[in-house]
Motif scaffolding. Sequence first.
Motif, PDB file in Angstrom:
ATOM      1  N   PRO A   1     -26.087   3.801   1.401  1.00 14.76           N
ATOM      2  CA  PRO A   1     -27.342   4.247   0.804  1.00 14.76           C
ATOM      3  C   PRO A   1     -28.175   5.113   1.742  1.00 14.76           C
ATOM      4  N   ALA A   2     -29.032   5.938   1.160  1.00 15.58           N
ATOM      5  CA  ALA A   2     -29.895   6.834   1.942  1.00 15.58           C
ATOM      6  C   ALA A   2     -31.026   6.068   2.635  1.00 15.58           C
TER       7      ALA A   2
ATOM      8  N   PHE B   1     -30.760 -10.825  -5.057  1.00 18.08           N
ATOM      9  CA  PHE B   1     -30.346  -9.896  -4.012  1.00 18.08           C
ATOM     10  C   PHE B   1     -30.220  -8.487  -4.587  1.00 18.08           C
ATOM     11  N   TYR B   2     -30.118  -7.540  -3.678  1.00 16.98           N
ATOM     12  CA  TYR B   2     -29.950  -6.131  -4.037  1.00 16.98           C
ATOM     13  C   TYR B   2     -28.642  -5.637  -3.449  1.00 16.98           C
ATOM     14  N   TYR B   3     -27.909  -4.876  -4.229  1.00 17.89           N
ATOM     15  CA  TYR B   3     -26.631  -4.353  -3.762  1.00 17.89           C
ATOM     16  C   TYR B   3     -26.538  -2.861  -4.061  1.00 17.89           C
ATOM     17  N   HIS B   4     -25.707  -2.187  -3.273  1.00 16.42           N
ATOM     18  CA  HIS B   4     -25.460  -0.758  -3.425  1.00 16.42           C
ATOM     19  C   HIS B   4     -23.953  -0.573  -3.272  1.00 16.42           C
ATOM     20  N   MET B   5     -23.288  -0.142  -4.334  1.00 13.39           N
ATOM     21  CA  MET B   5     -21.833   0.068  -4.324  1.00 13.39           C
ATOM     22  C   MET B   5     -21.562   1.451  -4.891  1.00 13.39           C
ATOM     23  N   TYR B   6     -21.268   2.380  -4.001  1.00 13.65           N
ATOM     24  CA  TYR B   6     -21.114   3.754  -4.454  1.00 13.65           C
ATOM     25  C   TYR B   6     -19.890   4.404  -3.826  1.00 13.65           C
ATOM     26  N   GLY B   7     -19.102   5.051  -4.646  1.00 21.58           N
ATOM     27  CA  GLY B   7     -17.937   5.789  -4.178  1.00 21.58           C
ATOM     28  C   GLY B   7     -16.821   5.739  -5.197  1.00 21.58           C
TER      29      GLY B   7
ATOM     30  N   PHE C   1     -27.507   3.867  -6.106  1.00 22.16           N
ATOM     31  CA  PHE C   1     -28.862   3.330  -6.021  1.00 22.16           C
ATOM     32  C   PHE C   1     -28.787   1.821  -5.833  1.00 22.16           C
ATOM     33  N   TRP C   2     -29.881   1.247  -5.344  1.00 19.59           N
ATOM     34  CA  TRP C   2     -29.976  -0.206  -5.169  1.00 19.59           C
ATOM     35  C   TRP C   2     -30.153  -0.861  -6.533  1.00 19.59           C
ATOM     36  N   GLN C   3     -29.406  -1.939  -6.769  1.00 22.22           N
ATOM     37  CA  GLN C   3     -29.517  -2.679  -8.021  1.00 22.22           C
ATOM     38  C   GLN C   3     -29.860  -4.134  -7.718  1.00 22.22           C
TER      39      GLN C   3
ATOM     40  N   ALA D   1     -23.234  -2.267   0.297  1.00 21.41           N
ATOM     41  CA  ALA D   1     -24.401  -2.677   1.078  1.00 21.41           C
ATOM     42  C   ALA D   1     -25.136  -3.794   0.350  1.00 21.41           C
ATOM     43  N   LEU D   2     -25.745  -4.699   1.129  1.00 22.84           N
ATOM     44  CA  LEU D   2     -26.565  -5.793   0.604  1.00 22.84           C
ATOM     45  C   LEU D   2     -27.893  -5.805   1.336  1.00 22.84           C
ATOM     46  N   ASP D   3     -28.978  -6.160   0.614  1.00 24.92           N
ATOM     47  CA  ASP D   3     -30.289  -6.262   1.227  1.00 24.92           C
ATOM     48  C   ASP D   3     -31.149  -7.254   0.456  1.00 24.92           C
ATOM     49  N   ASP D   4     -32.154  -7.783   1.116  1.00 24.99           N
ATOM     50  CA  ASP D   4     -33.168  -8.652   0.490  1.00 24.99           C
ATOM     51  C   ASP D   4     -32.546  -9.817  -0.273  1.00 24.99           C
TER      52      ASP D   4
END
Length: 166
Positions: A35-36, A87-93, A123-125, A156-159
């Motif tokens: 993620p950016a 939680f928030y995840y970002h899976m891109y590609g 984007f974060w989901q 990516a994982l966050d929060d």
Amino acid sequence: HCNFEFDLCGWKQDENDNFNWHLRTSSTAKLGTGPATDHTLQEPSGHYIFIKSSFFQLPGQKARISSPILSRKNKNCKVCEGMVIIFYYHMYGAHIGSLNIYQRTTLKHEKILLNLTGNQGNFWQRKVLTLSGDGDEDFQVVFEGIAGEGPKDGIALDDLTFSREC
């Protein structure tokens, strides 16, 4: 609650996997990987945890990280039916792998709570998962990232936040 701004907050890398989740920022990432920004601060300097497929990991290899042990001995936890993890995840590609989330008892019984496979968007989901409340056994939540085939693709994982009851 863990936003990964300072450390892993008691989350531990599993030993029975092939590689690790890494704490990182977007400002240290190579262009096109991850993620950016992080989710917490919405800035490139914010932290999150990340795995990426690369030449060092073979498709299908796993990285696992587990929460601190949550105790069912807590009187509030025993009566809690709606305990959740948010939680928030970002899976891109194009060749992204998979993200699995498990609830694991201290006797190592695992129940799958979620499986996400493939590109989920750049984007974060937000995701909310209900944790099962059966039994008196303490448990952990385990996030498992599975490497895909694209060297620039990552998860990516966050929060990561548990509801207040436990």
